[in-house]
Design a protein around this motif. Structure first.
Motif, PDB file in Angstrom:
ATOM      1  N   PRO A  85       0.813  -1.235   0.000  1.00  0.00           N
ATOM      2  CA  PRO A  85       0.000   0.000   0.000  1.00  0.00           C
ATOM      3  C   PRO A  85       0.836   1.271   0.000  1.00  0.00           C
ATOM      4  O   PRO A  85       0.728   2.087   0.916  1.00  0.00           O
ATOM      5  N   GLU A  86       1.655   1.432  -1.034  1.00  0.00           N
ATOM      6  CA  GLU A  86       2.523   2.613  -1.108  1.00  0.00           C
ATOM      7  C   GLU A  86       1.720   3.910  -1.060  1.00  0.00           C
ATOM      8  O   GLU A  86       2.187   4.933  -0.577  1.00  0.00           O
ATOM      9  N   TRP A 116      -1.035   4.483   0.576  1.00  0.00           N
ATOM     10  CA  TRP A 116      -1.797   4.716   1.806  1.00  0.00           C
ATOM     11  C   TRP A 116      -0.980   5.619   2.736  1.00  0.00           C
ATOM     12  O   TRP A 116       0.246   5.553   2.748  1.00  0.00           O
ATOM     13  N   ASP A 148       0.876   6.967   6.141  1.00  0.00           N
ATOM     14  CA  ASP A 148       1.696   6.225   7.119  1.00  0.00           C
ATOM     15  C   ASP A 148       0.869   5.663   8.270  1.00  0.00           C
ATOM     16  O   ASP A 148       1.137   4.571   8.753  1.00  0.00           O
ATOM     17  N   LYS A 184      -0.296   2.417   6.993  1.00  0.00           N
ATOM     18  CA  LYS A 184       0.801   1.566   6.527  1.00  0.00           C
ATOM     19  C   LYS A 184       1.569   0.965   7.699  1.00  0.00           C
ATOM     20  O   LYS A 184       1.907  -0.218   7.700  1.00  0.00           O
TER      21      LYS A 184
END
Lengths: 285, 311
Positions: free
Chosen positions: B57-58, B60, B62, B65
């Motif tokens: 999930p780049e 999304w 932090d 994540k």
């Protein structure tokens, strides 16, 4: 019932092109067909007509009245276009009708124009601040328009109140409110106020085959509510009149022979009255 | 004389939908407005599915994540983490990498991912496309086949692709999400069209299109509320499927869940803010009538579950 033949609108491509090219024959052909089908007046909708509106309205009025012995409904928001149309209107066929004034101050001068030229006018029951929510709000706006008409010196019999028909596909709740408003408007004066609707707007955005069905049923229900006039396709109204007895029978809960017609009428009435939720395929449910 | 509390009774009832095979989840079945259990039957509580993706999930924030860390690098690990560590009732796998503007992965790739996830989990799976109308028509057909006989939820069928997707869901015996663009009349129309294909209305889930708090939530709320009223008061069978609120994807892209504390110190803790945003949005959707939620942050899920349990 006065039918104001609605087919001459700038929204229709064929009509728009004829208006642009000042090509008389399509306009006269449509006007004649509406007259023959029973229209008592012809609507000339030229839109806002910001460029050359005066010229265009004059051309429309004379073009229509060259072939049809009827008054014209001058349908535009352009004050000057209405004024110039009135100048050439042949009142021998009846008083012209202006479409329209409303409760928006910008539209008050159009009411003065009706007084000055001794013609009839439609009072659209909307104000400056958005759409009326229900029949009551439409009636209170109607009262303000009536008050203003009297103040300006317009006889109330020259005022047609228009409750503003909205699209059933997006504003279903309003259909029944429009029918209620037509009843309420009549009670606001003695003799009763005249009422008018732009009928086909009810089915705007609906599938092509559904449109006449909705228009006709809505028309019969409005007629039963006491409607005086409709801006509509006279051919469709003629069909509605043929079907009226059947529709009235179904409305009254009687059984008629044609089962398909019963189903169509019941479903359509349920949609108009808000008993079932509208969907484009409501007739197939 | 004892006071008899007045009861509101309705003509209609929401369809009860069961998803999954080994472990199942059931929602819907009520004949009352949301949380009005004093008026009638509410046999099942709303179900919350954890959202995962077929790629890390780049995109999304932090806050979400960090929760998944390494587990999110692989959809199978991610799904297992949600099932085993977070006690997820269901998993929603979004095949986001199939989108033509993203990795543009093939329908075959997507089918493999679906199969791998299904082979490892027991809880029910919701399989979502990338919301590209054309691509979903191929991806979701392949995914439905890969998930054959697992009683999944396939979605989302929209006006532009419902024919192929509902045919696939029907053939493989899945449930189907029907999504329309925030319009009650269009929602009904899509429902009619799908049932006219022969798909049973009792197997549908309606998605009237979600939104995040502050970004049009009131429109979704109003449409959902009116759908539910049509189902109950008008006994409109097309409006009786349970409703989905796909919350996470809308919430975790708005400014309130992303803007840093350095930029907006008055807005308070970024982490708490994001979680609260998702929880509040979800709470509103439950009140509007949603029975199936798709969410991302476990803390938001926990607080919504608490809200559900308390009523």
């Amino acid at each position: 019932m006065l039918i104001i033949g609605e087919k001459l609108s700038i929204i229709a491509k064929r009509v728009r092109e004829a208006m642009l090219n000042r090509d008389k024959s399509p306009i006269q052909e449509i006007a004649t067909a509406q007259w023959k089908a029973g229209s008592g007046m012809i609507d000339a909708n030229i839109g806002p007509a910001e460029d050359n509106g005066e010229d265009l309205m004059q051309w429309m009025v004379t073009t229509i009245q060259e072939v049809v012995p009827l008054p014209v409904c001058l349908d535009t928001t352009n004050f000057k276009a209405i004024e110039s149309g009135l100048k050439v209107h042949n009142n021998q066929w009846g008083k012209p009708l202006i479409n329209s004034t409303s409760n928006d101050p910008e539209r008050f001068p159009i009411l003065e124009l009706a007084v000055k030229h001794n013609c009839q006018i439609i009072g659209l029951t909307v104000g400056k601040g958005g759409l009326p929510a229900d029949a009551e709000e439409r009636s209170s706006i109607a009262a303000e328009i009536m008050g203003r008409a009297m103040e300006y010196g317009l006889p109330l019999e020259d005022l047609y109140l228009d409750p503003l028909v909205l699209q059933i596909a997006t504003s279903q709740d309003h259909a029944i409110q429009v029918i209620r408003a037509v009843k309420m408007f009549q009670e606001m004066n003695e003799p009763p106020m005249k009422t008018v609707v732009g009928l086909s707007n009810i089915s705007n955005g609906c599938p092509k085959h559904v449109r006449p069905i909705l228009n006709k049923h809505f028309f019969v229900m409005l007629m039963n509510a006491g409607l005086t006039a409709a801006i509509a396709d006279a051919n469709e109204i003629a069909e509605a009149m043929k079907e009226k007895q059947q529709i009235d029978d179904v409305l009254a809960g009687k059984t008629i022979d044609d089962a398909a017609k019963i189903a169509e009428t019941k479903k359509t009435i349920d949609v108009i009255t808000g008993k079932t939720l509208y969907a484009h395929s409501y007739l197939e449910m | 004389m004892a006071l008899a509390a007045p009861k509101e009774t309705y003509a209609g009832r929401v369809f009860e939908v069961t998803i999954g095979t080994s472990k199942t989840a059931v929602f819907g079945g009520e004949n009352v407005l949301p949380f009005h259990k004093f008026d009638g039957d509410t046999p099942h509580k709303p179900v919350i599915a954890f959202e995962i993706q077929d790629v890390a999930p780049e995109d999304w924030p932090d806050t979400v994540k960090e929760v998944y860390g390494d587990a999110a690098s692989d959809p199978v690990k991610w799904a297992l983490y949600c099932q085993n560590n977070l006690n997820a009732q269901a998993i929603a796998l979004r095949l986001i990498s199939t989108h033509p503007d993203r990795e543009n992965r093939s329908a075959d790739d997507a089918a493999k991912t679906v199969k791998a996830v299904l082979d490892s989990i027991e809880v029910p799976l919701i399989i979502l496309g990338s919301n590209n109308v054309e691509k979903d028509a191929t991806v979701l057909v392949a995914a439905a086949e890969a998930a054959s006989s697992r009683n999944c939820v396939i979605g989302k069928a929209q006006e532009g692709n419902y024919k192929t997707i509902s045919a696939a869901a029907m053939a493989q015996n899945h449930k189907l999400i029907a999504m329309s663009d925030l319009d009650i009349n269009l929602s009904k129309q899509l429902g009619i069209l799908i049932t006219q294909m022969g798909f049973e209305k009792e197997r549908m889930i309606a998605d009237p299109m979600c939104s995040a708090l502050g970004y049009g939530l009131e429109y979704t709320y109003s449409v959902m509320e009116r759908i539910r009223l049509a189902a109950l008061t008008q006994n409109d069978v097309i409006m009786q499927p349970p409703m989905l609120a796909d919350i996470g994807m809308y919430v975790w892209k708005v400014k309130e869940t992303q803007a840093s504390e350095a930029d907006l110190p008055k807005w308070g803790s970024l982490k708490e803010r994001g979680i609260a945003w998702e929880a509040v949005t979800a709470g509103a959707m439950l009140l509007a009538g949603a029975e199936l939620l798709i969410m991302r942050h476990p803390d938001a899920v926990r607080s919504v579950q608490k809200f559900i349990e308390e009523f």
